[in-house]
Design a protein around this motif. Structure first.
Motif, PDB file in Angstrom:
ATOM      1  N   THR A 125      -3.460  -4.448  -9.206  1.00 40.46           N
ATOM      2  CA  THR A 125      -3.742  -3.036  -8.943  1.00 40.46           C
ATOM      3  C   THR A 125      -5.231  -2.726  -8.937  1.00 40.46           C
ATOM      4  O   THR A 125      -5.662  -1.747  -8.318  1.00 40.46           O
ATOM      5  CB  THR A 125      -3.030  -2.135  -9.970  1.00 40.46           C
ATOM      6  OG1 THR A 125      -3.358  -2.559 -11.307  1.00 40.46           O
ATOM      7  CG2 THR A 125      -1.515  -2.208  -9.795  1.00 40.46           C
ATOM      8  N   LEU A 128      -6.206  -2.934  -5.225  1.00 45.32           N
ATOM      9  CA  LEU A 128      -5.452  -2.210  -4.216  1.00 45.32           C
ATOM     10  C   LEU A 128      -6.346  -1.484  -3.202  1.00 45.32           C
ATOM     11  O   LEU A 128      -6.043  -1.496  -1.998  1.00 45.32           O
ATOM     12  CB  LEU A 128      -4.495  -1.218  -4.881  1.00 45.32           C
ATOM     13  CG  LEU A 128      -3.143  -1.788  -5.323  1.00 45.32           C
ATOM     14  CD1 LEU A 128      -2.350  -0.744  -6.095  1.00 45.32           C
ATOM     15  CD2 LEU A 128      -2.342  -2.290  -4.118  1.00 45.32           C
ATOM     16  N   LYS A 132      -5.782  -2.207   0.685  1.00 43.33           N
ATOM     17  CA  LYS A 132      -5.405  -1.142   1.610  1.00 43.33           C
ATOM     18  C   LYS A 132      -6.425  -1.022   2.753  1.00 43.33           C
ATOM     19  O   LYS A 132      -6.053  -0.887   3.918  1.00 43.33           O
ATOM     20  CB  LYS A 132      -5.295   0.184   0.862  1.00 43.33           C
ATOM     21  CG  LYS A 132      -4.194   0.209  -0.183  1.00 43.33           C
ATOM     22  CD  LYS A 132      -2.810   0.266   0.427  1.00 43.33           C
ATOM     23  CE  LYS A 132      -2.496   1.621   0.990  1.00 43.33           C
ATOM     24  NZ  LYS A 132      -1.116   1.705   1.507  1.00 43.33           N
ATOM     25  N   GLU A 147       2.476  -4.798  -5.523  1.00 46.03           N
ATOM     26  CA  GLU A 147       1.413  -4.628  -6.503  1.00 46.03           C
ATOM     27  C   GLU A 147       1.772  -5.323  -7.814  1.00 46.03           C
ATOM     28  O   GLU A 147       2.933  -5.346  -8.234  1.00 46.03           O
ATOM     29  CB  GLU A 147       1.092  -3.159  -6.735  1.00 46.03           C
ATOM     30  CG  GLU A 147       2.176  -2.344  -7.398  1.00 46.03           C
ATOM     31  CD  GLU A 147       1.704  -0.919  -7.696  1.00 46.03           C
ATOM     32  OE1 GLU A 147       1.822  -0.504  -8.861  1.00 46.03           O
ATOM     33  OE2 GLU A 147       1.218  -0.231  -6.766  1.00 46.03           O
ATOM     34  N   THR A 158       0.701   1.531 -10.186  1.00 48.56           N
ATOM     35  CA  THR A 158       0.367   2.813  -9.558  1.00 48.56           C
ATOM     36  C   THR A 158       1.603   3.572  -9.121  1.00 48.56           C
ATOM     37  O   THR A 158       1.554   4.785  -8.911  1.00 48.56           O
ATOM     38  CB  THR A 158      -0.535   2.598  -8.329  1.00 48.56           C
ATOM     39  OG1 THR A 158       0.227   1.980  -7.288  1.00 48.56           O
ATOM     40  CG2 THR A 158      -1.737   1.738  -8.675  1.00 48.56           C
ATOM     41  N   GLY A 159       2.704   2.860  -8.934  1.00 48.84           N
ATOM     42  CA  GLY A 159       3.912   3.504  -8.459  1.00 48.84           C
ATOM     43  C   GLY A 159       3.950   3.702  -6.962  1.00 48.84           C
ATOM     44  O   GLY A 159       4.918   4.249  -6.426  1.00 48.84           O
ATOM     45  N   ARG A 160       2.923   3.249  -6.244  1.00 50.53           N
ATOM     46  CA  ARG A 160       2.851   3.464  -4.797  1.00 50.53           C
ATOM     47  C   ARG A 160       3.442   2.308  -3.984  1.00 50.53           C
ATOM     48  O   ARG A 160       3.614   2.425  -2.777  1.00 50.53           O
ATOM     49  CB  ARG A 160       1.399   3.711  -4.372  1.00 50.53           C
ATOM     50  CG  ARG A 160       0.807   4.998  -4.935  1.00 50.53           C
ATOM     51  CD  ARG A 160      -0.500   5.373  -4.239  1.00 50.53           C
ATOM     52  NE  ARG A 160      -1.570   4.424  -4.522  1.00 50.53           N
ATOM     53  CZ  ARG A 160      -2.423   4.551  -5.530  1.00 50.53           C
ATOM     54  NH1 ARG A 160      -2.315   5.571  -6.368  1.00 50.53           N
ATOM     55  NH2 ARG A 160      -3.388   3.668  -5.724  1.00 50.53           N
ATOM     56  N   HIS A 161       3.709   1.196  -4.665  1.00 48.52           N
ATOM     57  CA  HIS A 161       4.269   0.029  -3.980  1.00 48.52           C
ATOM     58  C   HIS A 161       5.299  -0.629  -4.894  1.00 48.52           C
ATOM     59  O   HIS A 161       5.336  -0.376  -6.095  1.00 48.52           O
ATOM     60  CB  HIS A 161       3.168  -0.997  -3.655  1.00 48.52           C
ATOM     61  CG  HIS A 161       1.998  -0.430  -2.927  1.00 48.52           C
ATOM     62  ND1 HIS A 161       1.969  -0.284  -1.566  1.00 48.52           N
ATOM     63  CD2 HIS A 161       0.811   0.048  -3.379  1.00 48.52           C
ATOM     64  CE1 HIS A 161       0.821   0.250  -1.206  1.00 48.52           C
ATOM     65  NE2 HIS A 161       0.097   0.466  -2.291  1.00 48.52           N
ATOM     66  N   THR A 162       6.131  -1.470  -4.320  1.00 44.00           N
ATOM     67  CA  THR A 162       7.040  -2.273  -5.132  1.00 44.00           C
ATOM     68  C   THR A 162       6.220  -3.054  -6.147  1.00 44.00           C
ATOM     69  O   THR A 162       5.222  -3.681  -5.797  1.00 44.00           O
ATOM     70  CB  THR A 162       7.841  -3.244  -4.255  1.00 44.00           C
ATOM     71  OG1 THR A 162       8.607  -2.502  -3.310  1.00 44.00           O
ATOM     72  CG2 THR A 162       8.757  -4.105  -5.102  1.00 44.00           C
ATOM     73  N   GLU A 163       6.630  -3.005  -7.410  1.00 47.50           N
ATOM     74  CA  GLU A 163       5.867  -3.671  -8.460  1.00 47.50           C
ATOM     75  C   GLU A 163       6.455  -5.054  -8.737  1.00 47.50           C
ATOM     76  O   GLU A 163       7.668  -5.269  -8.661  1.00 47.50           O
ATOM     77  CB  GLU A 163       5.868  -2.824  -9.732  1.00 47.50           C
ATOM     78  CG  GLU A 163       4.673  -3.076 -10.651  1.00 47.50           C
ATOM     79  CD  GLU A 163       4.858  -4.302 -11.520  1.00 47.50           C
ATOM     80  OE1 GLU A 163       3.879  -5.045 -11.714  1.00 47.50           O
ATOM     81  OE2 GLU A 163       5.980  -4.519 -12.019  1.00 47.50           O
TER      82      GLU A 163
END
Length: 542
Positions: A125, A128, A132, A147, A158-163
């Motif tokens: 992360t 990222l 990006k 991530e 971050t919760g914005r991508h599959t962890e």
């Protein structure tokens, strides 16, 4: 006719031939060392049984999201457990691992993702934003981002991508590994530092990775259960193949995300680290660490160092601290270390000071997995081993890459005459030990990272006030070498050092940016070629 003339029935079969792969080491370790600590990273502590399970789940998860054998899976990861797991999990689903240098600039990362045709990108992360931006810059289809969080070290999800951990939790723990049918199959794709423009994709095979890892066990005189600290980035020649090495001898991999003196001393004292590799800058860091950053330990730590010979003063100070330093030499094209300065106790144990350091600074002899390392002239004739005549280091053996991805001409040039041409200029001593005397193509090695002077010059030449630019290595106490730029301005134009450095930083990774700028007319030959040897001499005096 002798009996061996008739080999009827003596062919390869499933019972007597299995393609070599470092993946087999982890399968064995799961059974032989199931409860032994395999990976440590702060609170993350996994046994070999657990390590194998996580690797299997990674392979399963990648296959489930569409990664097929032969596809490329890239990573932007520091030295954390996920980076180690990727070394096994990616090839275990039949894919090829592409570990990307986290210090690169956006455009270079984008080029690598495009050139490799990466299908998935595992990203810590912290990186990222870089990932990006690179994906947005790509010309082709961007890879799917997964991530990887490291909350214990300040980098939460971050919760914005599959962890990553979520991905593993939902995967199949019984997934059958896809092992190579041919040991020549590709296992990893590493990119050079772009010393002549775009970086070249260096392709490793399973056979070479296995033999390099196994051979270094011999070179490092390892016994069972070493404790290895990951200072060499796992994105650099796959961590010199050391991650693949550890399961073979039931070793413990101690991850070091941030390379600082306190972190290294703490790992040695708390985890019992016995081995690590690193550039001379790491040795300087330890030698110059204040007492408050040091920890006492009661064993000798074995160190492989490469990138540039350690300074005699550094060796003189670090060995009494409990470190035994061995100089090794190699390149991305040869899986990392290819030679070692194998210590001859009978001849050299009595040496001290500068005499001892002079021997330790040699690049040495071939490691056991290489067939032949020598020094040749431009006609491919071996130079006299007199310690004076110069030539180019040439390497032949199973520890040499398959070639450069999508670049057959560069591959053929590198393998001309049946040897890999290193591009490094060296002498060879009467005892066969090789010693580098200069670096071809003006490569600058700063903190173990290769920097292309041509690349830096190309960026500087875009400045509107610059007429000519030449970049050479300037000695540096901390980094070994740093880029020093000599700039000739256009008539009537003005610029200062801060402006030039700031301009360069816009187009280069931080470590490639010149640390000093000297304004002057550049020395040239009668044909207009810049005389870099004169600039190198001047840089040494700055």
């Amino acid at each position: 006719m002798g009996w061996m003339k008739d080999e009827t029935g003596l062919g390869k079969c499933a019972a007597n031939y299995v393609p070599l792969t470092p993946l087999s080491g982890l399968n064995r370790a799961r059974d032989v060392f199931p409860d032994h600590l395999a990976v440590a990273h702060g609170p993350h502590r996994k046994t070999y049984r657990e390590y194998h399970d996580r690797v299997t789940r990674l392979a399963s998860a990648l296959a489930a999201i569409g990664v097929q054998p032969g596809d490329v899976v890239s990573t932007l990861l520091p030295n954390i457990p996920a980076a180690a797991e990727a070394h096994f999990g990616v090839p275990a689903c039949g894919a090829v691992l592409n570990s990307i240098n986290t210090r690169l600039d956006v455009h270079t990362v984008a080029y690598i993702l495009d050139h490799a045709e990466a299908k998935v990108l595992l990203v810590d992360t912290e990186f990222l934003p870089l990932a990006k931006a690179a994906c947005e810059t790509m010309e082709g289809t961007a890879p799917a981002i997964i991530e990887v969080a490291d909350p214990a070290h300040g980098h939460p999800a971050t919760g914005r991508h599959t962890e990553y951990e979520t991905l593993l939790a939902g995967a199949d723990a019984t997934f059958a590994w896809i092992l190579p049918e041919d040991e020549w199959e590709s296992i990893a794709l590493n990119y050079t530092s772009g010393t002549t423009g775009h970086p070249k994709g260096v392709v490793y095979h399973h056979r070479g990775a296995y033999l390099n890892a196994m051979g270094q066990v011999l070179s490092w005189r390892m016994v069972l259960h070493p404790v290895y600290l990951t200072i060499v980035p796992l994105f650099h020649c796959n961590g010199w193949c050391h991650t693949w090495m550890m399961p073979m001898i039931g070793g413990t991999l101690v991850c070091c995300r941030d390379i600082t003196a306190p972190n290294i001393f703490n790992a040695i004292a708390d985890e019992g680290v016995t081995h690590f590799g690193g550039a001379p800058i790491v040795l300087n860091m330890l030698v110059n660490a204040p007492e408050r950053e040091r920890r006492a330990f009661d064993h000798t730590v074995q160190v492989f160092t490469a990138g540039a010979p350690p300074a005699p003063a550094t060796l003189a100070r670090i060995e009494p601290m409990g470190f035994n330093v061995t100089q090794v030499y190699g390149l991305t094209e040869v899986y990392g270390p290819a030679t070692e300065c194998l210590w001859d106790h009978a001849r050299w144990d009595g040496l001290q000071g500068s005499e001892r350091a002079a021997i330790k600074a040699r690049q040495g002899v071939a490691m056991p997995f290489n067939e032949h390392v020598t020094v040749m002239d431009e006609t491919m004739a071996r130079i006299p081993m007199d310690g004076e005549t110069q030539g180019e280091i040439m390497i032949r053996g199973n520890g040499v890459m398959k070639g450069y991805l999508k670049n057959p001409d560069a591959t053929a040039e590198a393998f001309k005459g049946g040897y890999f041409h290193s591009g490094d200029i060296a002498i060879q001593h009467p005892d066969t030990y090789v010693q580098i005397t200069d670096r071809a193509k003006d490569i600058i090695i700063s903190g173990g990272e290769n920097i292309s002077s041509v690349e830096v010059e190309g960026v500087l030449m875009h400045h509107p006030a610059v007429n000519l630019a030449a970049v050479v290595a300037r000695p540096d106490e901390k980094w070994g070498e740093v880029p020093c730029a000599f700039v000739e301005l256009l008539d009537g134009a003005t610029a200062d050092e801060a402006e030039i450095i700031a301009f360069a930083r816009q187009g280069l990774a931080g470590f490639k940016t010149p640390k000093q700028v000297v304004f002057q007319e550049l020395p040239k030959t009668s044909t207009g070629k810049i005389q870099k040897f004169a600039l190198r001499k001047l840089a040494r005096s700055l």
